[in-house]
Design a protein around this motif. Structure first.
Motif, PDB file in Angstrom:
ATOM      1  N   GLU A 277       0.651  -1.682  -0.506  1.00  0.00           N
ATOM      2  CA  GLU A 277      -0.027  -0.405   0.008  1.00  0.00           C
ATOM      3  C   GLU A 277       0.804   1.263   0.207  1.00  0.00           C
ATOM      4  OE1 GLU A 277      -3.190  -0.069   2.851  1.00  0.00           O
ATOM      5  OE2 GLU A 277      -3.820  -2.318   2.936  1.00  0.00           O
ATOM      6  N   PHE A 278       2.214   1.033   0.799  1.00  0.00           N
ATOM      7  CA  PHE A 278       3.077   2.613   0.531  1.00  0.00           C
ATOM      8  C   PHE A 278       4.287   2.094  -0.197  1.00  0.00           C
ATOM      9  CE2 PHE A 278       0.386   2.561   4.283  1.00  0.00           C
ATOM     10  CZ  PHE A 278       0.016   3.827   4.753  1.00  0.00           C
ATOM     11  N   GLY A 279       4.210   1.401  -1.128  1.00  0.00           N
ATOM     12  CA  GLY A 279       5.246   1.309  -2.247  1.00  0.00           C
ATOM     13  C   GLY A 279       6.832   1.021  -1.992  1.00  0.00           C
ATOM     14  N   VAL A 280       6.867   0.733  -0.170  1.00  0.00           N
ATOM     15  CA  VAL A 280       8.409   0.668   0.255  1.00  0.00           C
ATOM     16  C   VAL A 280       9.143   0.028  -0.312  1.00  0.00           C
ATOM     17  CG1 VAL A 280       9.581   0.312   2.965  1.00  0.00           C
ATOM     18  CG2 VAL A 280       7.116   1.694   3.462  1.00  0.00           C
ATOM     19  N   ALA A 281      10.461   0.488  -0.178  1.00  0.00           N
ATOM     20  CA  ALA A 281      11.341  -0.597  -0.527  1.00  0.00           C
ATOM     21  C   ALA A 281      12.334  -1.213  -0.052  1.00  0.00           C
ATOM     22  CB  ALA A 281      12.325   0.262  -1.931  1.00  0.00           C
TER      23      ALA A 281
ATOM     24  N   GLN B 121      20.485 -13.622   9.425  1.00  0.00           N
ATOM     25  CA  GLN B 121      20.982 -14.341   8.163  1.00  0.00           C
ATOM     26  C   GLN B 121      20.389 -15.976   7.483  1.00  0.00           C
ATOM     27  OE1 GLN B 121      25.346 -15.137   7.572  1.00  0.00           O
ATOM     28  NE2 GLN B 121      25.355 -16.901   7.538  1.00  0.00           N
ATOM     29  N   ASP B 122      19.932 -16.574   9.006  1.00  0.00           N
ATOM     30  CA  ASP B 122      19.014 -17.693   8.338  1.00  0.00           C
ATOM     31  C   ASP B 122      18.103 -17.315   8.055  1.00  0.00           C
ATOM     32  OD1 ASP B 122      21.346 -19.307   9.481  1.00  0.00           O
ATOM     33  OD2 ASP B 122      20.477 -19.803  11.261  1.00  0.00           O
ATOM     34  N   ALA B 123      17.130 -16.412   8.511  1.00  0.00           N
ATOM     35  CA  ALA B 123      15.812 -16.141   8.237  1.00  0.00           C
ATOM     36  C   ALA B 123      16.097 -15.390   7.038  1.00  0.00           C
ATOM     37  CB  ALA B 123      14.820 -14.501   9.216  1.00  0.00           C
ATOM     38  N   GLY B 124      17.184 -14.736   6.836  1.00  0.00           N
ATOM     39  CA  GLY B 124      17.275 -14.676   4.833  1.00  0.00           C
ATOM     40  C   GLY B 124      16.845 -12.748   4.569  1.00  0.00           C
ATOM     41  N   CYS B 125      17.493 -11.907   6.282  1.00  0.00           N
ATOM     42  CA  CYS B 125      17.759 -10.874   5.920  1.00  0.00           C
ATOM     43  C   CYS B 125      18.374 -10.443   5.365  1.00  0.00           C
ATOM     44  CB  CYS B 125      18.190 -10.523   8.009  1.00  0.00           C
ATOM     45  SG  CYS B 125      16.204  -9.917   8.528  1.00  0.00           S
ATOM     46  N   ALA B 126      19.422  -9.253   4.713  1.00  0.00           N
ATOM     47  CA  ALA B 126      19.833  -8.487   3.480  1.00  0.00           C
ATOM     48  C   ALA B 126      20.833  -7.952   4.634  1.00  0.00           C
ATOM     49  CB  ALA B 126      18.937  -7.974   2.759  1.00  0.00           C
ATOM     50  N   ALA B 127      20.789  -7.555   5.726  1.00  0.00           N
ATOM     51  CA  ALA B 127      21.695  -6.783   6.891  1.00  0.00           C
ATOM     52  C   ALA B 127      21.114  -6.368   7.986  1.00  0.00           C
ATOM     53  CB  ALA B 127      22.047  -5.414   6.260  1.00  0.00           C
ATOM     54  N   ILE B 128      22.614  -6.842   8.922  1.00  0.00           N
ATOM     55  CA  ILE B 128      22.020  -6.135  10.080  1.00  0.00           C
ATOM     56  C   ILE B 128      22.633  -4.855  10.758  1.00  0.00           C
ATOM     57  CG2 ILE B 128      24.108  -7.686  10.985  1.00  0.00           C
ATOM     58  CD1 ILE B 128      22.681  -8.272  13.262  1.00  0.00           C
TER      59      ILE B 128
ATOM     60  N   TYR C 124       6.747  -8.835  -3.023  1.00  0.00           N
ATOM     61  CA  TYR C 124       7.784  -7.638  -3.636  1.00  0.00           C
ATOM     62  C   TYR C 124       8.812  -7.531  -3.980  1.00  0.00           C
ATOM     63  CZ  TYR C 124       2.781  -7.215  -1.684  1.00  0.00           C
ATOM     64  OH  TYR C 124       1.524  -7.703  -1.172  1.00  0.00           O
ATOM     65  N   GLY C 125      10.365  -8.182  -4.176  1.00  0.00           N
ATOM     66  CA  GLY C 125      11.366  -7.748  -3.696  1.00  0.00           C
ATOM     67  C   GLY C 125      12.276  -7.132  -2.972  1.00  0.00           C
ATOM     68  N   VAL C 126      11.556  -7.117  -1.693  1.00  0.00           N
ATOM     69  CA  VAL C 126      11.959  -5.789  -0.474  1.00  0.00           C
ATOM     70  C   VAL C 126      12.708  -6.377   0.654  1.00  0.00           C
ATOM     71  CG1 VAL C 126      11.005  -4.394   1.450  1.00  0.00           C
ATOM     72  CG2 VAL C 126       9.219  -4.024  -1.268  1.00  0.00           C
ATOM     73  N   PRO C 127      13.534  -6.076   0.046  1.00  0.00           N
ATOM     74  CA  PRO C 127      15.270  -6.457   1.516  1.00  0.00           C
ATOM     75  C   PRO C 127      14.585  -6.456   3.236  1.00  0.00           C
ATOM     76  CG  PRO C 127      15.975  -4.353   0.313  1.00  0.00           C
ATOM     77  CD  PRO C 127      14.706  -4.590  -0.229  1.00  0.00           C
ATOM     78  N   VAL C 128      14.377  -7.087   3.933  1.00  0.00           N
ATOM     79  CA  VAL C 128      14.445  -6.718   4.915  1.00  0.00           C
ATOM     80  C   VAL C 128      15.776  -6.608   5.798  1.00  0.00           C
ATOM     81  CG1 VAL C 128      13.450  -7.684   7.121  1.00  0.00           C
ATOM     82  CG2 VAL C 128      12.552  -7.663   5.006  1.00  0.00           C
ATOM     83  N   THR C 129      15.726  -5.507   6.620  1.00  0.00           N
ATOM     84  CA  THR C 129      17.608  -5.595   7.547  1.00  0.00           C
ATOM     85  C   THR C 129      16.465  -5.891   9.292  1.00  0.00           C
ATOM     86  OG1 THR C 129      16.987  -3.573   7.644  1.00  0.00           O
ATOM     87  CG2 THR C 129      18.434  -4.285   6.081  1.00  0.00           C
TER      88      THR C 129
ATOM     89  N   GLN D 191       8.512 -14.165   9.174  1.00  0.00           N
ATOM     90  CA  GLN D 191       7.412 -13.724   9.442  1.00  0.00           C
ATOM     91  C   GLN D 191       7.554 -12.560   8.314  1.00  0.00           C
ATOM     92  OE1 GLN D 191       5.202 -15.857   8.955  1.00  0.00           O
ATOM     93  NE2 GLN D 191       5.281 -17.110  10.241  1.00  0.00           N
ATOM     94  N   ALA D 192       8.626 -11.812   8.426  1.00  0.00           N
ATOM     95  CA  ALA D 192       8.839 -10.319   7.788  1.00  0.00           C
ATOM     96  C   ALA D 192       9.324 -10.202   6.217  1.00  0.00           C
ATOM     97  CB  ALA D 192       9.368  -9.566   8.674  1.00  0.00           C
ATOM     98  N   VAL D 193      10.416 -11.306   6.146  1.00  0.00           N
ATOM     99  CA  VAL D 193      10.933 -11.875   5.313  1.00  0.00           C
ATOM    100  C   VAL D 193      10.400 -12.410   4.295  1.00  0.00           C
ATOM    101  CG1 VAL D 193      12.817 -13.087   3.756  1.00  0.00           C
ATOM    102  CG2 VAL D 193      13.489 -11.425   5.830  1.00  0.00           C
ATOM    103  N   ARG D 194       9.330 -12.968   4.377  1.00  0.00           N
ATOM    104  CA  ARG D 194       8.430 -14.174   3.658  1.00  0.00           C
ATOM    105  C   ARG D 194       7.103 -12.458   3.294  1.00  0.00           C
ATOM    106  NH1 ARG D 194       7.288 -19.241   7.551  1.00  0.00           N
ATOM    107  NH2 ARG D 194       8.850 -20.342   6.577  1.00  0.00           N
ATOM    108  N   ALA D 195       7.148 -12.335   4.335  1.00  0.00           N
ATOM    109  CA  ALA D 195       5.851 -11.297   4.053  1.00  0.00           C
ATOM    110  C   ALA D 195       6.298  -9.899   2.509  1.00  0.00           C
ATOM    111  CB  ALA D 195       5.397 -10.383   5.193  1.00  0.00           C
ATOM    112  N   ALA D 196       7.469  -9.694   2.860  1.00  0.00           N
ATOM    113  CA  ALA D 196       8.233  -8.988   1.733  1.00  0.00           C
ATOM    114  C   ALA D 196       8.429  -9.617   0.650  1.00  0.00           C
ATOM    115  CB  ALA D 196       9.108  -7.912   2.674  1.00  0.00           C
ATOM    116  N   GLU D 197       8.677 -10.729   0.721  1.00  0.00           N
ATOM    117  CA  GLU D 197       9.911 -11.593  -0.654  1.00  0.00           C
ATOM    118  C   GLU D 197       9.032 -11.105  -1.847  1.00  0.00           C
ATOM    119  OE1 GLU D 197      11.662 -15.718  -1.004  1.00  0.00           O
ATOM    120  OE2 GLU D 197       9.780 -15.731   0.253  1.00  0.00           O
TER     121      GLU D 197
END
Length: 383
Positions: free
Chosen positions: A100-104, A174-181, A147-152, A139-145
């Motif tokens: 809804e907000f087009g967040v990248a 790292q195991d959850a698939g986050c793009a950075a910490i 849309y191709g949106v990285p989660v950190t 769960q956050a990474v799965r929800a963003a996937e």
């Protein structure tokens, strides 16, 4: 400008998102609204993150939460930090942000040291519960996937020096698939006191394969260079160092291009920046609220400059742009920048806490996947 010989990190890559300059503006409650993000972005490239919002507030349609999700027309890369303790709320809030907000870019806050947050198991307290942390991130990474949106994620060293969590948090991210910490080199008990531990950032860099961003005690561009050289971090997160000094991002962009630049504006040039900030706030919020929001920034802009107490007080009470213009004209525009302020801490510092306020029995185990934590709909803070 002169060229430096340091080998500095190139663009920051977060999944499909590339940030040309590896510098991130840390979300700060009541500070990093759309007006301030634009002001900083006008100075230099980087990733400028919206104020932290709560997952529950967004999911339940809280008006105050949605009002915070305002983006400047020039914000081509929308970045938001999300707070949450319930994997379901966090996942749905992530989906809403993307859809809804087009967040990248979505960043999850697990670093806030404020007692009203930690006493509910949120912010910097949550990484103690490794199982719950992993579930929220997954769960956050799965929800963003889709849309191709990285989660950190953003975190701290741990609750205190005896209860460190940052290495486990890095592995879990790292195991959850986050793009950075991003790691703030302080414990929750330290809050904003003392000195940031950059050695901990270096340890995390060595322990994980995903990009690590260093946070803490970056007051000048040279500090950012020292941090990445000392730790091997992929970039930096800047918070209090830019308070009243948005031109810091100009210096940061320069040093990461391999140039040497330290902006030392005269008081007249600072006054021009103050006027621009107020103008952007008024455009965003309207004259009355915009000027009221502006007042908190005056002491940071004028820190160290020879400005009398009466004029300082008047500038911190302005109610219109015309009034501000008249007061800014009374400043000594030729006054040089106070070099004594270079490298000095800015914003809140305080003292370390004797104990971290936690939910009853919080330390009994390190899993927490079955917990049902209370999550306020409109919590605001930062890490």
């Amino acid at each position: 400008m002169t060229s430096t010989t340091s080998v500095l990190p190139g663009p920051l890559r977060l999944g499909a998102l590339t940030v040309d300059v590896p510098v991130v503006l840390a979300p700060m409650a009541g500070i990093t609204n759309a007006a301030y993000r634009r002001l900083c972005a006008e100075q230099g490239a980087g990733l400028y993150v919206c104020e932290m919002i709560t997952s529950r507030g967004l999911v339940e349609g809280d008006e105050a939460t949605r009002r915070m999700l305002v983006f400047d027309e020039l914000e081509t890369t929308r970045s938001v930090q999300l707070y949450g303790t319930d994997p379901r709320y966090v996942a749905e809030a992530t989906r809403i942000l993307c859809d809804e907000f087009g967040v990248a870019h979505v960043d999850l806050n697990f670093g806030c040291p404020v007692p009203k947050v930690t006493r509910k198991g949120g912010g910097g307290a949550l990484p103690w519960k490794r199982g719950l942390l992993g579930e929220i991130l997954t769960q956050a990474v799965r929800a963003a996937e889709p849309y191709g949106v990285p989660v950190t994620m953003k975190t701290r060293k741990g609750l205190d020096d005896q209860r460190l969590t940052y290495l486990d948090a890095g592995r879990i991210a790292q195991d959850a698939g986050c793009a950075a910490i991003a790691l703030h080199g302080r414990t929750v008990a330290q809050a904003y006191s003392g000195v940031a531990d950059w050695d901990a950032i270096a340890e995390l860099v060595a322990a994980v394969d995903l990009p690590v961003l260093g946070n803490g005690d970056i007051w000048e561009a040279a500090d950012a260079v020292r941090l990445v050289e000392q730790t091997g971090a992929a970039g930096v997160v800047v918070g209090r160092g830019c308070l009243g000094r948005p031109w810091l991002f100009r210096d940061l962009a320069a040093v990461f291009r391999g140039e040497t630049l330290q902006t030392l504006p005269t008081l007249g040039e600072v006054a021009t920046m103050m006027r621009r900030h107020a103008e952007l706030l008024v455009a965003l919020m309207g004259p009355e609220r915009g000027c009221k929001e502006y007042r908190k920034h005056v002491s940071w802009y004028l820190k160290g400059f020879p400005v009398g107490g009466e004029l300082r007080r008047a500038l911190a009470m302005v109610s219109t742009l015309d009034e501000l213009d008249a007061l800014l004209a009374d400043l000594d525009h030729m006054a040089p920048y106070p070099v004594s302020e270079l490298g000095a801490p800015r914003g809140r510092q305080g003292s370390p806490r004797e104990r971290v306020v936690l939910p009853e029995g919080w330390l009994d185990d390190t899993d927490g996947r079955d917990l049902c934590l209370a999550e306020d709909a409109a919590e605001t803070s930062g890490g």
